[in-house]
Structures are given as structure tokens and as C-alpha cells.
Design a protein around this motif. Sequence first.
Motif, PDB file in Angstrom:
ATOM      1  N   MET A   2       0.862  -1.349   0.144  1.00  6.93           N
ATOM      2  CA  MET A   2      -0.091   0.014  -0.026  1.00  6.93           C
ATOM      3  C   MET A   2       0.870   1.182   0.105  1.00  6.93           C
ATOM      4  O   MET A   2       0.533   2.299  -0.550  1.00  6.93           O
ATOM      5  N   ILE A   3       2.118   1.308   0.624  1.00  7.12           N
ATOM      6  CA  ILE A   3       2.820   2.180   0.848  1.00  7.12           C
ATOM      7  C   ILE A   3       3.395   2.827  -0.899  1.00  7.12           C
ATOM      8  O   ILE A   3       3.334   3.972  -1.116  1.00  7.12           O
ATOM      9  N   VAL A   4       3.722   1.734  -1.733  1.00  5.68           N
ATOM     10  CA  VAL A   4       4.111   1.922  -2.975  1.00  5.68           C
ATOM     11  C   VAL A   4       3.057   2.389  -3.813  1.00  5.68           C
ATOM     12  O   VAL A   4       3.086   3.506  -4.379  1.00  5.68           O
ATOM     13  N   LEU A   5       1.438   1.896  -3.592  1.00  5.88           N
ATOM     14  CA  LEU A   5       0.345   2.570  -4.193  1.00  5.88           C
ATOM     15  C   LEU A   5       0.344   3.912  -3.776  1.00  5.88           C
ATOM     16  O   LEU A   5      -0.105   4.764  -4.786  1.00  5.88           O
ATOM     17  N   MET A   6       0.373   4.340  -2.538  1.00  6.56           N
ATOM     18  CA  MET A   6       0.259   5.791  -2.033  1.00  6.56           C
ATOM     19  C   MET A   6       1.215   6.793  -2.494  1.00  6.56           C
ATOM     20  O   MET A   6       0.920   7.753  -2.976  1.00  6.56           O
ATOM     21  N   SER A   7       2.456   6.103  -2.464  1.00  8.75           N
ATOM     22  CA  SER A   7       3.556   7.098  -2.863  1.00  8.75           C
ATOM     23  C   SER A   7       3.472   7.423  -4.588  1.00  8.75           C
ATOM     24  O   SER A   7       3.953   8.362  -4.889  1.00  8.75           O
ATOM     25  N   ASP A   8       2.912   6.229  -5.220  1.00  9.32           N
ATOM     26  CA  ASP A   8       3.002   6.201  -6.829  1.00  9.32           C
ATOM     27  C   ASP A   8       1.704   7.140  -7.159  1.00  9.32           C
ATOM     28  O   ASP A   8       1.970   8.027  -8.209  1.00  9.32           O
ATOM     29  N   ARG A   9       0.867   7.422  -6.488  1.00 10.05           N
ATOM     30  CA  ARG A   9      -0.267   8.142  -6.692  1.00 10.05           C
ATOM     31  C   ARG A   9      -0.446   9.533  -6.188  1.00 10.05           C
ATOM     32  O   ARG A   9      -1.448  10.409  -6.092  1.00 10.05           O
ATOM     33  N   SER A  10       0.614   9.826  -5.413  1.00 12.19           N
ATOM     34  CA  SER A  10       0.873  11.357  -4.812  1.00 12.19           C
ATOM     35  C   SER A  10       2.042  11.975  -5.389  1.00 12.19           C
ATOM     36  O   SER A  10       2.844  11.478  -5.867  1.00 12.19           O
ATOM     37  N   ALA A  11       2.006  13.439  -5.323  1.00 10.78           N
ATOM     38  CA  ALA A  11       3.114  14.276  -5.775  1.00 10.78           C
ATOM     39  C   ALA A  11       4.179  14.107  -4.892  1.00 10.78           C
ATOM     40  O   ALA A  11       4.079  13.771  -3.597  1.00 10.78           O
ATOM     41  N   TYR A  13       5.902  16.223  -3.458  1.00 13.78           N
ATOM     42  CA  TYR A  13       5.969  17.140  -2.179  1.00 13.78           C
ATOM     43  C   TYR A  13       4.824  16.898  -1.039  1.00 13.78           C
ATOM     44  O   TYR A  13       4.924  17.435  -0.156  1.00 13.78           O
ATOM     45  N   GLU A  14       3.743  16.080  -1.441  1.00 19.13           N
ATOM     46  CA  GLU A  14       2.807  15.654  -0.565  1.00 19.13           C
ATOM     47  C   GLU A  14       2.993  13.893  -0.216  1.00 19.13           C
ATOM     48  O   GLU A  14       2.245  13.655   0.574  1.00 19.13           O
ATOM     49  N   ARG A  15       3.848  13.528  -0.392  1.00 18.51           N
ATOM     50  CA  ARG A  15       4.235  11.912  -0.049  1.00 18.51           C
ATOM     51  C   ARG A  15       4.152  11.457   1.582  1.00 18.51           C
ATOM     52  O   ARG A  15       3.803  10.823   1.949  1.00 18.51           O
ATOM     53  N   GLY A  16       4.841  12.554   2.091  1.00 15.30           N
ATOM     54  CA  GLY A  16       5.142  12.371   3.658  1.00 15.30           C
ATOM     55  C   GLY A  16       3.600  12.515   4.324  1.00 15.30           C
ATOM     56  O   GLY A  16       3.209  11.797   5.158  1.00 15.30           O
ATOM     57  N   GLN A  17       2.780  13.523   4.008  1.00 19.28           N
ATOM     58  CA  GLN A  17       1.432  13.674   4.627  1.00 19.28           C
ATOM     59  C   GLN A  17       0.623  12.388   4.101  1.00 19.28           C
ATOM     60  O   GLN A  17      -0.226  12.087   4.785  1.00 19.28           O
ATOM     61  N   VAL A  18       0.666  12.146   2.731  1.00 12.18           N
ATOM     62  CA  VAL A  18      -0.038  11.036   2.495  1.00 12.18           C
ATOM     63  C   VAL A  18       0.128   9.815   3.081  1.00 12.18           C
ATOM     64  O   VAL A  18      -0.797   8.791   3.697  1.00 12.18           O
ATOM     65  N   TYR A  19       1.493   9.451   3.327  1.00 15.66           N
ATOM     66  CA  TYR A  19       1.979   8.369   4.049  1.00 15.66           C
ATOM     67  C   TYR A  19       1.493   8.288   5.495  1.00 15.66           C
ATOM     68  O   TYR A  19       0.950   7.172   6.231  1.00 15.66           O
ATOM     69  N   ALA A  20       1.551   9.620   6.127  1.00 19.22           N
ATOM     70  CA  ALA A  20       1.121   9.764   7.720  1.00 19.22           C
ATOM     71  C   ALA A  20      -0.262   9.354   7.582  1.00 19.22           C
ATOM     72  O   ALA A  20      -0.913   8.824   8.553  1.00 19.22           O
ATOM     73  N   ILE A  21      -1.217   9.911   6.695  1.00 21.45           N
ATOM     74  CA  ILE A  21      -2.722   9.751   6.929  1.00 21.45           C
ATOM     75  C   ILE A  21      -3.039   8.339   6.514  1.00 21.45           C
ATOM     76  O   ILE A  21      -3.783   7.676   7.295  1.00 21.45           O
ATOM     77  N   GLY A  22      -2.178   7.669   5.713  1.00 25.84           N
ATOM     78  CA  GLY A  22      -2.473   6.313   5.593  1.00 25.84           C
ATOM     79  C   GLY A  22      -2.079   5.280   6.809  1.00 25.84           C
ATOM     80  O   GLY A  22      -3.066   4.513   7.128  1.00 25.84           O
TER      81      GLY A  22
END
Length: 84
Positions: A2-11, A13-22
Motif C-alpha cells: 500500500m505504501i508503494v501505491l500511495m507514493s505512486d499516486r501522490s506528488a 511534495y505531498e508523499r509524507g503527508q499521504v503516508y502519515a494519513i494512510g
Amino acid sequence: MMIVLMSDRSAIYERGQVYAIGIGGFDLGLAIAGPVFGSVAESITYRGVFSLAGILVIVALANLAKISPIPSAMLSDEKETSML
């Protein structure tokens, strides 16, 4: 995965925030699921919980069979003959 999918689908500059929310959402789900499904298990007993799980497995297998039918070659009783 899931981390790979989240980082692939986010910009970038926002990967840290997306990872933290996930990860936060996953942890929150774990914290809520225990008490909620524990009270459900108390009300319908453990036998009911396992019966419900069995029913859900049967429904999932029926849906799987519907979306991926068995090839007709596997259903025939004829044995394969090999050429020697």
C-alpha cells in the motif's frame, strides 16, 4: 504494498503527508475494530461469529466463480493424450 501505491499516486511534495494519513488511518481502524467487533462477538457468541465468517467465505467464493469461470477443458473427463 500500500505504501508503494500511495507514493505512486501522490506528488513528491505531498508523499509524507499521504503516508502519515494512510498509516494513521490504519492504526485508527485497528483501535476501533477491537471494541466494536468484540461487542458484536459478545452479542452473537463466537459460534455465530464463525458461522458469519463461513457464510462470507461462501459468498466470496461464489462471486469469484462468477467472475472467473473454470475453462471447459478442465471440466471434461477425457485424459490428455501425449504424442510419443
